[in-house]
Design an enzyme around this catalytic site. Structure first.
Site, PDB file in Angstrom:
ATOM      1  N   HIS A 149     114.837 -34.288  96.954  1.00  0.00           N
ATOM      2  CA  HIS A 149     115.799 -34.831  97.922  1.00  0.00           C
ATOM      3  C   HIS A 149     116.776 -35.804  97.277  1.00  0.00           C
ATOM      4  O   HIS A 149     116.454 -36.541  96.347  1.00  0.00           O
ATOM      5  CB  HIS A 149     115.093 -35.445  99.143  1.00  0.00           C
ATOM      6  CG  HIS A 149     114.325 -36.702  98.902  1.00  0.00           C
ATOM      7  ND1 HIS A 149     114.912 -37.951  98.903  1.00  0.00           N
ATOM      8  CD2 HIS A 149     113.005 -36.905  98.671  1.00  0.00           C
ATOM      9  CE1 HIS A 149     113.983 -38.862  98.695  1.00  0.00           C
ATOM     10  NE2 HIS A 149     112.831 -38.265  98.541  1.00  0.00           N
ATOM     11  N   ASP A 166     112.282 -42.095  93.481  1.00  0.00           N
ATOM     12  CA  ASP A 166     112.308 -41.457  94.808  1.00  0.00           C
ATOM     13  C   ASP A 166     113.742 -41.261  95.284  1.00  0.00           C
ATOM     14  O   ASP A 166     114.283 -42.136  95.975  1.00  0.00           O
ATOM     15  CB  ASP A 166     111.519 -42.333  95.797  1.00  0.00           C
ATOM     16  CG  ASP A 166     111.330 -41.658  97.135  1.00  0.00           C
ATOM     17  OD1 ASP A 166     110.952 -42.368  98.075  1.00  0.00           O
ATOM     18  OD2 ASP A 166     111.569 -40.445  97.243  1.00  0.00           O
ATOM     19  N   GLU A 185     115.943 -36.755 103.676  1.00  0.00           N
ATOM     20  CA  GLU A 185     114.470 -36.605 103.653  1.00  0.00           C
ATOM     21  C   GLU A 185     113.806 -37.863 104.186  1.00  0.00           C
ATOM     22  O   GLU A 185     112.819 -37.822 104.925  1.00  0.00           O
ATOM     23  CB  GLU A 185     113.984 -36.327 102.234  1.00  0.00           C
ATOM     24  CG  GLU A 185     112.483 -36.082 102.112  1.00  0.00           C
ATOM     25  CD  GLU A 185     111.645 -37.341 101.944  1.00  0.00           C
ATOM     26  OE1 GLU A 185     112.219 -38.420 101.688  1.00  0.00           O
ATOM     27  OE2 GLU A 185     110.420 -37.257 102.119  1.00  0.00           O
ATOM     28  N   GLU A 186     114.363 -39.015 103.836  1.00  0.00           N
ATOM     29  CA  GLU A 186     113.706 -40.305 104.119  1.00  0.00           C
ATOM     30  C   GLU A 186     113.677 -40.652 105.604  1.00  0.00           C
ATOM     31  O   GLU A 186     112.952 -41.563 106.014  1.00  0.00           O
ATOM     32  CB  GLU A 186     114.419 -41.442 103.361  1.00  0.00           C
ATOM     33  CG  GLU A 186     114.428 -41.271 101.860  1.00  0.00           C
ATOM     34  CD  GLU A 186     113.072 -41.557 101.201  1.00  0.00           C
ATOM     35  OE1 GLU A 186     112.066 -41.708 101.912  1.00  0.00           O
ATOM     36  OE2 GLU A 186     113.020 -41.628  99.965  1.00  0.00           O
ATOM     37  N   ASP A 198     109.178 -34.446  94.447  1.00  0.00           N
ATOM     38  CA  ASP A 198     109.562 -35.740  95.014  1.00  0.00           C
ATOM     39  C   ASP A 198     108.720 -36.802  94.305  1.00  0.00           C
ATOM     40  O   ASP A 198     107.510 -36.882  94.502  1.00  0.00           O
ATOM     41  CB  ASP A 198     109.288 -35.764  96.526  1.00  0.00           C
ATOM     42  CG  ASP A 198     109.784 -37.044  97.182  1.00  0.00           C
ATOM     43  OD1 ASP A 198     109.659 -37.151  98.416  1.00  0.00           O
ATOM     44  OD2 ASP A 198     110.299 -37.939  96.468  1.00  0.00           O
ATOM     45  N   HIS A 250     111.630 -47.249  97.855  1.00  0.00           N
ATOM     46  CA  HIS A 250     112.247 -47.790  99.079  1.00  0.00           C
ATOM     47  C   HIS A 250     112.581 -49.279  98.942  1.00  0.00           C
ATOM     48  O   HIS A 250     112.678 -50.000  99.943  1.00  0.00           O
ATOM     49  CB  HIS A 250     111.360 -47.554 100.307  1.00  0.00           C
ATOM     50  CG  HIS A 250     110.958 -46.132 100.496  1.00  0.00           C
ATOM     51  ND1 HIS A 250     110.028 -45.727 101.423  1.00  0.00           N
ATOM     52  CD2 HIS A 250     111.352 -44.996  99.891  1.00  0.00           C
ATOM     53  CE1 HIS A 250     109.859 -44.420 101.366  1.00  0.00           C
ATOM     54  NE2 HIS A 250     110.656 -43.950 100.432  1.00  0.00           N
TER      55      HIS A 250
HETATM   56  N1  LIG Z   1     106.292 -41.064 101.405  1.00  0.00           N
HETATM   57  C1  LIG Z   1     106.965 -40.322 100.403  1.00  0.00           C
HETATM   58  C2  LIG Z   1     106.484 -40.657  99.030  1.00  0.00           C
HETATM   59  C3  LIG Z   1     105.098 -40.279  98.807  1.00  0.00           C
HETATM   60  C4  LIG Z   1     104.759 -38.933  98.699  1.00  0.00           C
HETATM   61  C5  LIG Z   1     103.441 -38.581  98.437  1.00  0.00           C
HETATM   62  C6  LIG Z   1     102.486 -39.562  98.315  1.00  0.00           C
HETATM   63  I1  LIG Z   1     100.521 -39.030  97.925  1.00  0.00           I
HETATM   64  C7  LIG Z   1     102.807 -40.906  98.447  1.00  0.00           C
HETATM   65  C8  LIG Z   1     104.140 -41.269  98.705  1.00  0.00           C
HETATM   66  C9  LIG Z   1     108.438 -40.622 100.401  1.00  0.00           C
HETATM   67  O1  LIG Z   1     108.873 -41.714 100.581  1.00  0.00           O
HETATM   68  N2  LIG Z   1     109.214 -39.585 100.143  1.00  0.00           N
HETATM   69  O2  LIG Z   1     110.560 -39.796 100.097  1.00  0.00           O
HETATM   70 ZN   LIG Z   2     110.831 -41.970  99.928  1.00  0.00          ZN
HETATM   71 ZN   LIG Z   3     110.912 -38.946  98.244  1.00  0.00          ZN
END
Ligand SMILES: N[C@H](Cc1ccc(I)cc1)C(=O)NO
Ligand SMILES: [Zn+2]
Ligand SMILES: [Zn+2]
Length: 292
Positions: free
Chosen positions: A98, A118, A152-153, A180, A257
């Site tokens: 993303h 991220d 995505e977020e 991701d 984040h």
């Molecule tokens: N929450 C997801 C990140 C994320 C994905 C998998 C795991 I295990 C822990 C954390 C995110 O912010 N994706 O953008």
């Molecule tokens: Zn994220």
């Molecule tokens: Zn992400």
């Protein structure tokens, strides 16, 4: 069942994957904009500039198209590069990451949300696999689609829009790989296969690909506990999806984040993301080379 029988094509391509290219793309995406949030000018520019750089990678190949997928209710578009299949173009293999970034404290036009891990890392990992496949002149039998999802977020909204559109149009997507967060090595393991909201048979295929092509890597598995990235959008529409992740849940990058999700926090290198880029290339060639 999944065959792993394209060593003659995969092995020479794997050697062309370069960490320096992945690092450069993470740098560009994470410092070229204040943020890449789905409603800001940075988020829109990042989409437009990624489309431009993917068009440059496509060069003069007539079997390659780059498009932006317009989402009606917000301005950031998703970006899709397609390499049309030669003998089996109706079957589609998708790899995605993303494009957007976010601050947990709230994101506005001037927020600093670099999103290096991220998910600039995932986009950079898939882009380097794309670059090698394009420059080598590789021609898949099935169609390959590389996607940088918007929004995505804020609820997997870009991938949900695309997966819904594909389902409604009856598109035959044979498999989806999600990248991701690929560049923060939070533990001794190299690749953590996420087991919920994914397809167990394809997860085993991806593990087998790692064992076959990347035998020094340590692979384990974990659950997310919720629909934690864009793979879930595809799974929810009945498609086969897998999600190789950077670390077990307990060891994942705690800086995401925030304005501290930077390349520097991953040692100013893309050594971890490199593994995912190689895995992605093996996935795309092995699944893309199937004539049926
Ligand atoms: N929450 C997801 C990140 C994320 C994905 C998998 C795991 I295990 C822990 C954390 C995110 O912010 N994706 O953008
Ligand atoms: Zn994220
Ligand atoms: Zn992400």
């Amino acid at each position: 069942s999944y065959a792993i029988d394209n060593d003659a094509e995969v092995t020479p391509l794997l050697s062309q994957i370069q960490e320096s290219n992945i690092r450069a793309t993470i740098e560009q995406l994470s410092t070229g904009y204040k943020n890449r949030y789905y409603t800001t000018s940075g988020g829109v520019s990042a989409s437009d500039q990624l489309a431009a750089s993917w068009r440059a990678l496509a060069g003069s190949r007539t079997d390659v198209t780059v498009s932006q997928f317009t989402h009606p209710s917000w301005p950031q578009k998703s970006v899709i590069l397609e390499i049309k299949g030669t003998t089996n173009p109706g079957k589609i293999v998708v790899i995605g990451g993303h494009l957007d970034s976010i601050l947990l404290s709230g994101t506005n036009e001037n927020s600093i949300a670099p999103g290096a891990d991220d998910d600039a890392s995932g986009v950079a990992s898939l882009q380097e696999a794309m670059r090698v496949l394009l420059s080598s002149g590789y021609k898949p039998k099935r169609t390959l689609q590389f996607m940088a999802y918007a929004a995505e977020e804020v609820g997997l909204r870009g991938s949900q829009g695309i997966a819904t559109d594909y389902k409604n149009k009856g598109k035959k997507v044979v498999g989806v790989l999600q990248l991701d967060m690929t560049n923060y090595q939070g533990s001794s393991s190299d690749i953590t296969m996420i087991t919920d909201y994914t397809n167990s048979a394809q997860n085993k295929f991806v593990k087998d690909l790692a064992a076959h092509y990347l035998p020094t890597l340590k692979v384990n598995e974990d659950r997310c506990g919720y629909a934690c990235s864009d793979h879930a959008s595809w799974t929810n529409k009945g498609y086969v999806a897998s999600f190789p992740f950077e670390a077990p849940l307990a060891n994942d990058n705690k800086l995401i984040h925030t304005s501290n999700d930077t390349l520097a926090k991953s040692g100013n290198n893309a050594n971890h993301a490199l593994k995912f880029s190689k895995l992605a290339l093996a996935y795309l060639v092995e699944l893309g080379s199937d004539g049926k």
